[in-house]
Design a protein around this motif. Structure first.
Motif, PDB file in Angstrom:
ATOM      1  N   SER A 194       0.849  -1.191   0.000  1.00  0.00           N
ATOM      2  CA  SER A 194       0.000   0.000   0.000  1.00  0.00           C
ATOM      3  C   SER A 194       0.882   1.237   0.000  1.00  0.00           C
ATOM      4  CB  SER A 194      -0.892   0.023   1.247  1.00  0.00           C
ATOM      5  OG  SER A 194      -0.107   0.206   2.425  1.00  0.00           O
ATOM      6  N   LYS A 242       0.698   3.527   2.175  1.00  0.00           N
ATOM      7  CA  LYS A 242       1.091   3.669   3.580  1.00  0.00           C
ATOM      8  C   LYS A 242       2.337   2.847   3.876  1.00  0.00           C
ATOM      9  CE  LYS A 242      -0.508   2.779   8.316  1.00  0.00           C
ATOM     10  NZ  LYS A 242      -1.620   2.226   9.153  1.00  0.00           N
ATOM     11  N   GLU A 260       6.015   4.042   5.308  1.00  0.00           N
ATOM     12  CA  GLU A 260       6.570   3.481   6.550  1.00  0.00           C
ATOM     13  C   GLU A 260       8.008   3.021   6.357  1.00  0.00           C
ATOM     14  OE1 GLU A 260       2.465   1.790   8.668  1.00  0.00           O
ATOM     15  OE2 GLU A 260       3.611   0.501   7.293  1.00  0.00           O
ATOM     16  N   ASP A 305      -6.931   5.557   5.083  1.00  0.00           N
ATOM     17  CA  ASP A 305      -6.245   4.628   5.989  1.00  0.00           C
ATOM     18  C   ASP A 305      -5.016   3.995   5.363  1.00  0.00           C
ATOM     19  OD1 ASP A 305      -8.158   5.162   7.885  1.00  0.00           O
ATOM     20  OD2 ASP A 305      -9.368   3.374   7.442  1.00  0.00           O
ATOM     21  N   THR A 306      -5.017   3.821   4.038  1.00  0.00           N
ATOM     22  CA  THR A 306      -3.867   3.202   3.377  1.00  0.00           C
ATOM     23  C   THR A 306      -3.054   4.206   2.570  1.00  0.00           C
ATOM     24  OG1 THR A 306      -5.193   2.585   1.432  1.00  0.00           O
ATOM     25  CG2 THR A 306      -5.047   0.973   3.237  1.00  0.00           C
ATOM     26  N   GLY A 307      -3.384   5.495   2.681  1.00  0.00           N
ATOM     27  CA  GLY A 307      -2.639   6.523   1.956  1.00  0.00           C
ATOM     28  C   GLY A 307      -1.260   6.739   2.557  1.00  0.00           C
ATOM     29  N   TYR A 308      -0.372   7.314   1.786  1.00  0.00           N
ATOM     30  CA  TYR A 308       1.006   7.410   2.268  1.00  0.00           C
ATOM     31  C   TYR A 308       1.159   8.364   3.447  1.00  0.00           C
ATOM     32  CZ  TYR A 308       2.292  11.878  -0.059  1.00  0.00           C
ATOM     33  OH  TYR A 308       2.405  13.195  -0.444  1.00  0.00           O
ATOM     34  N   ALA A 322      -0.602   8.518   6.010  1.00  0.00           N
ATOM     35  CA  ALA A 322      -0.796   7.726   7.229  1.00  0.00           C
ATOM     36  C   ALA A 322       0.466   6.967   7.634  1.00  0.00           C
ATOM     37  CB  ALA A 322      -1.943   6.737   7.028  1.00  0.00           C
ATOM     38  N   GLY A 323       1.391   6.771   6.698  1.00  0.00           N
ATOM     39  CA  GLY A 323       2.617   6.057   6.994  1.00  0.00           C
ATOM     40  C   GLY A 323       3.800   6.952   7.289  1.00  0.00           C
TER      41      GLY A 323
END
Length: 294
Positions: free
Chosen positions: A50, A52, A56, A78-81, A83-84
């Motif tokens: 993802s 995200k 990370e 929630d899975t967008g970058y 968020a990471g």
């Protein structure tokens, strides 16, 4: 060496991310269609599940996507970058999007304790493959200096333009010139064709003349052959001209040639050419002029 994340592996993102791998960077990638990552992974990149997950794992996250809504799709949620991201990381968007779309991403990246560079590029897929693009960058100057060694693996020319969205405006301005150049060349070529000149010779002379430019050289073979596989589609050029005209409205700048070319592109799209290369403007004018190639 900083670890690089890359999101978006289309016609431009694929060769660009591969050039970072070739440049010695540890690159982790994500794309909506996973099969488009095969070449990059074969070159030495790794896959993340993802956007995200990309953020990370990476210190610098590049995005190279088709438009603003797609940029927001990979950045948010929630899975967008975003968020990471963790504090101190860097995001670099190389897409061509509006100032407003860019500002929303910048706000979210800054809220995460990170910096966003806006870094759209000038040049074709051929230049992307050759790592000879022009890179227009704006944002925090210190962040730019950190990312500059990566830009040097992607392009022959790098330009720092200011602390905000200056790069967005200049990229759109350049694309208006590229589009209107193709409209002017269409008119010149079709006039010469109807007067009995050879199209190949006409495009060669134009490319080598005082009005010749990089875009005239790149598109000479395409126009001569009369086949228009998309290096840069009509649909995407219409998007860019719409963005440019919106900026022009904001600053009170009349753009007559751009407006006319936008309408010609709309005609190309309406006649089933939306996914053709925007140089198909020549074919459109041939038909409007009653000219049919032998």
């Amino acid at each position: 060496m900083l670890k690089v994340g890359w999101i978006g592996l289309g016609n431009m993102g694929n060769p660009m991310s591969q050039n970072l791998v070739k440049g010695g960077y540890d690159v982790v990638v994500w794309n909506r269609t996973k099969s488009k990552a095969d070449e990059v992974i074969a070159a030495g990149a790794t896959w993340a599940d993802s956007p995200k997950a990309v953020a990370e794992q990476a210190d610098v996250v590049f995005t190279m996507v088709s438009d603003g809504p797609t940029l927001h799709a990979v950045a948010f949620g929630d899975t967008g970058y975003v968020a990471g991201l963790s504090a101190g990381k860097i995001a670099v968007d190389m897409s061509t999007v509006s100032v407003e779309e860019s500002a929303k991403v910048n706000e979210a990246v800054e809220a995460a304790g990170c910096k966003l560079l806006r870094a759209p590029v000038t040049g074709s897929t051929v230049l992307a493959q050759a790592a000879t693009l022009g890179i227009l960058a704006s944002g925090d100057k210190e962040t730019y200096e950190k990312v500059l060694p990566m830009f040097e693996k992607l392009g022959a020319n790098q330009f720092y333009l200011g602390g905000a969205d200056e790069a967005r405006v200049l990229k759109l301005a350049i694309n208006t010139m590229i589009a209107t150049t193709m409209q002017m060349e269409a008119e010149a070529v079709v006039l010469c064709e109807k007067a009995g000149l050879d199209v190949g010779q006409v495009t060669e002379v134009i490319a080598g003349s005082a009005v010749g430019s990089g875009i005239c050289k790149y598109k000479a073979a395409t126009i001569t052959e009369g086949e228009y596989p998309a290096a840069f589609s009509v649909r995407l050029m219409m998007k860019d001209l719409d963005l440019a005209l919106a900026v022009a409205k904001q600053y009170g700048v009349p753009m007559l040639s751009t407006s006319l070319t936008r309408q010609q592109l709309a005609s190309a799209s309406a006649t089933g050419r939306g996914e053709k290369d925007f140089a198909v403007l020549t074919q459109l004018l041939e038909e409007a002029s009653g000219y049919k190639r032998a």
